[in-house]
Scaffold this motif. Structure first.
Motif, PDB file in Angstrom:
ATOM      1  N   ASP A  21       2.477   2.540  -0.639  1.00 51.41           N
ATOM      2  CA  ASP A  21       1.483   3.592  -0.463  1.00 51.41           C
ATOM      3  C   ASP A  21       1.198   3.735   1.032  1.00 51.41           C
ATOM      4  O   ASP A  21       1.192   2.737   1.759  1.00 51.41           O
ATOM      5  CB  ASP A  21       0.202   3.220  -1.210  1.00 51.41           C
ATOM      6  CG  ASP A  21      -0.781   4.354  -1.261  1.00 51.41           C
ATOM      7  OD1 ASP A  21      -1.579   4.482  -0.302  1.00 51.41           O
ATOM      8  OD2 ASP A  21      -0.755   5.121  -2.229  1.00 51.41           O
ATOM      9  N   GLY A  22       0.956   4.941   1.476  1.00 50.55           N
ATOM     10  CA  GLY A  22       0.671   5.179   2.886  1.00 50.55           C
ATOM     11  C   GLY A  22      -0.576   4.456   3.383  1.00 50.55           C
ATOM     12  O   GLY A  22      -0.700   4.169   4.570  1.00 50.55           O
ATOM     13  N   MET A  23      -1.502   4.158   2.484  1.00 49.12           N
ATOM     14  CA  MET A  23      -2.728   3.454   2.859  1.00 49.12           C
ATOM     15  C   MET A  23      -2.541   1.946   2.936  1.00 49.12           C
ATOM     16  O   MET A  23      -3.411   1.241   3.443  1.00 49.12           O
ATOM     17  CB  MET A  23      -3.854   3.790   1.872  1.00 49.12           C
ATOM     18  CG  MET A  23      -4.317   5.231   1.961  1.00 49.12           C
ATOM     19  SD  MET A  23      -4.949   5.694   3.587  1.00 49.12           S
ATOM     20  CE  MET A  23      -6.430   4.694   3.668  1.00 49.12           C
ATOM     21  N   MET A  28       1.073  -5.836   4.269  1.00 46.16           N
ATOM     22  CA  MET A  28       1.441  -5.706   2.849  1.00 46.16           C
ATOM     23  C   MET A  28       2.888  -5.250   2.712  1.00 46.16           C
ATOM     24  O   MET A  28       3.637  -5.753   1.868  1.00 46.16           O
ATOM     25  CB  MET A  28       0.492  -4.727   2.148  1.00 46.16           C
ATOM     26  CG  MET A  28      -0.938  -5.222   2.067  1.00 46.16           C
ATOM     27  SD  MET A  28      -2.130  -3.918   1.635  1.00 46.16           S
ATOM     28  CE  MET A  28      -1.648  -3.517  -0.013  1.00 46.16           C
ATOM     29  N   ALA A  29       3.292  -4.306   3.541  1.00 46.91           N
ATOM     30  CA  ALA A  29       4.670  -3.807   3.500  1.00 46.91           C
ATOM     31  C   ALA A  29       5.652  -4.907   3.892  1.00 46.91           C
ATOM     32  O   ALA A  29       6.706  -5.053   3.263  1.00 46.91           O
ATOM     33  CB  ALA A  29       4.820  -2.597   4.415  1.00 46.91           C
ATOM     34  N   LEU A  30       5.320  -5.668   4.914  1.00 45.54           N
ATOM     35  CA  LEU A  30       6.190  -6.766   5.340  1.00 45.54           C
ATOM     36  C   LEU A  30       6.371  -7.800   4.229  1.00 45.54           C
ATOM     37  O   LEU A  30       7.474  -8.296   4.011  1.00 45.54           O
ATOM     38  CB  LEU A  30       5.630  -7.439   6.592  1.00 45.54           C
ATOM     39  CG  LEU A  30       5.819  -6.671   7.887  1.00 45.54           C
ATOM     40  CD1 LEU A  30       5.040  -7.333   9.018  1.00 45.54           C
ATOM     41  CD2 LEU A  30       7.285  -6.555   8.240  1.00 45.54           C
ATOM     42  N   GLU A  31       5.287  -8.108   3.536  1.00 43.76           N
ATOM     43  CA  GLU A  31       5.377  -9.066   2.426  1.00 43.76           C
ATOM     44  C   GLU A  31       6.321  -8.546   1.356  1.00 43.76           C
ATOM     45  O   GLU A  31       7.133  -9.282   0.803  1.00 43.76           O
ATOM     46  CB  GLU A  31       3.986  -9.345   1.854  1.00 43.76           C
ATOM     47  CG  GLU A  31       3.126 -10.169   2.787  1.00 43.76           C
ATOM     48  CD  GLU A  31       1.662 -10.226   2.398  1.00 43.76           C
ATOM     49  OE1 GLU A  31       1.240  -9.505   1.450  1.00 43.76           O
ATOM     50  OE2 GLU A  31       0.911 -10.974   3.053  1.00 43.76           O
ATOM     51  N   GLU A  72      -2.185  -6.436   9.947  1.00 39.30           N
ATOM     52  CA  GLU A  72      -3.181  -6.294   8.877  1.00 39.30           C
ATOM     53  C   GLU A  72      -4.182  -5.176   9.170  1.00 39.30           C
ATOM     54  O   GLU A  72      -4.988  -4.824   8.312  1.00 39.30           O
ATOM     55  CB  GLU A  72      -3.915  -7.621   8.627  1.00 39.30           C
ATOM     56  CG  GLU A  72      -4.798  -8.100   9.748  1.00 39.30           C
ATOM     57  CD  GLU A  72      -4.051  -8.886  10.840  1.00 39.30           C
ATOM     58  OE1 GLU A  72      -4.740  -9.390  11.739  1.00 39.30           O
ATOM     59  OE2 GLU A  72      -2.809  -8.981  10.817  1.00 39.30           O
ATOM     60  N   ARG A  73      -4.083  -4.577  10.375  1.00 42.22           N
ATOM     61  CA  ARG A  73      -5.014  -3.512  10.745  1.00 42.22           C
ATOM     62  C   ARG A  73      -4.340  -2.164  10.932  1.00 42.22           C
ATOM     63  O   ARG A  73      -4.982  -1.182  11.285  1.00 42.22           O
ATOM     64  CB  ARG A  73      -5.755  -3.908  12.018  1.00 42.22           C
ATOM     65  CG  ARG A  73      -6.564  -5.199  11.791  1.00 42.22           C
ATOM     66  CD  ARG A  73      -7.516  -5.447  12.865  1.00 42.22           C
ATOM     67  NE  ARG A  73      -8.438  -4.310  12.936  1.00 42.22           N
ATOM     68  CZ  ARG A  73      -9.399  -4.209  13.816  1.00 42.22           C
ATOM     69  NH1 ARG A  73      -9.575  -5.134  14.703  1.00 42.22           N
ATOM     70  NH2 ARG A  73     -10.194  -3.158  13.834  1.00 42.22           N
ATOM     71  N   VAL A  74      -3.037  -2.110  10.720  1.00 45.39           N
ATOM     72  CA  VAL A  74      -2.291  -0.859  10.868  1.00 45.39           C
ATOM     73  C   VAL A  74      -1.845  -0.399   9.477  1.00 45.39           C
ATOM     74  O   VAL A  74      -1.260  -1.172   8.718  1.00 45.39           O
ATOM     75  CB  VAL A  74      -1.052  -1.044  11.783  1.00 45.39           C
ATOM     76  CG1 VAL A  74      -0.265   0.257  11.892  1.00 45.39           C
ATOM     77  CG2 VAL A  74      -1.472  -1.558  13.156  1.00 45.39           C
ATOM     78  N   ASN A  75      -2.136   0.853   9.162  1.00 41.44           N
ATOM     79  CA  ASN A  75      -1.707   1.415   7.887  1.00 41.44           C
ATOM     80  C   ASN A  75      -0.313   2.013   8.018  1.00 41.44           C
ATOM     81  O   ASN A  75       0.078   2.486   9.085  1.00 41.44           O
ATOM     82  CB  ASN A  75      -2.678   2.502   7.414  1.00 41.44           C
ATOM     83  CG  ASN A  75      -4.046   1.942   7.125  1.00 41.44           C
ATOM     84  OD1 ASN A  75      -4.911   1.942   7.993  1.00 41.44           O
ATOM     85  ND2 ASN A  75      -4.243   1.449   5.920  1.00 41.44           N
ATOM     86  N   ILE A  76       0.393   2.038   6.916  1.00 41.10           N
ATOM     87  CA  ILE A  76       1.753   2.581   6.887  1.00 41.10           C
ATOM     88  C   ILE A  76       1.777   4.037   7.356  1.00 41.10           C
ATOM     89  O   ILE A  76       2.670   4.437   8.098  1.00 41.10           O
ATOM     90  CB  ILE A  76       2.366   2.442   5.475  1.00 41.10           C
ATOM     91  CG1 ILE A  76       2.567   0.970   5.130  1.00 41.10           C
ATOM     92  CG2 ILE A  76       3.669   3.223   5.361  1.00 41.10           C
ATOM     93  CD1 ILE A  76       3.488   0.217   6.067  1.00 41.10           C
TER      94      ILE A  76
END
Length: 137
Positions: A21-23, A28-31, A72-76
């Motif tokens: 998700d873009g949010m 989270m994406a890296l995990e 952890e502070r940057v959104n996709i």
């Protein structure tokens, strides 16, 4: 008459892909990327009129790591490519490779009827496509 075997994107694409998700945060994406061992994630549409996005490890390296931003502070949505250039599963891989070259891409989502059905990369086209082509000759 041309007796060359046509190899389509559907013949070489990966059908295992993951979406984010873009949010979601970069962390989270890296995990997710580590878990499924991939270099890219497709970003989901927000609604039917929206377009798909794409986030790659290179985006994270350039826009998060190199700029010393906290994952952890940057959104996709802040670092993704959107709209992602997509290719049809029925496209000849030669044309797909030309699109990649023309637009400096390394991978692209594959669509049928505006829905993602896979992801294709130069690696897929070269290793699977050329190998298949030589086996058919």
């Amino acid at each position: 008459m041309n007796d060359r075997q046509l190899i389509r994107v559907r013949d070489v694409m990966k059908t295992d892909f993951d979406m984010v998700d873009g949010m979601d945060t970069v962390l989270m994406a890296l995990e997710r990327m580590i878990h499924i061992e991939t270099k890219s994630l497709i970003v989901k549409k927000r609604n039917d009129d929206d377009e798909y996005g794409l986030v790659m490890l290179s985006d994270i390296a350039r826009q998060v790591l190199a700029k010393d931003r906290a994952p952890e502070r940057v959104n996709i949505y802040e670092i993704m490519t959107k709209p992602a250039l997509t290719v049809s599963s029925s496209m000849d891989i030669r044309y797909c490779a030309r699109i990649f070259s023309r637009f400096d891409l390394s991978r692209a989502p594959v669509v049928d009827n505006r829905e993602i059905v896979g992801i294709v990369s130069y690696t897929d086209m070269v290793l699977k496509g050329l190998k298949t082509k030589s086996e058919l000759s």
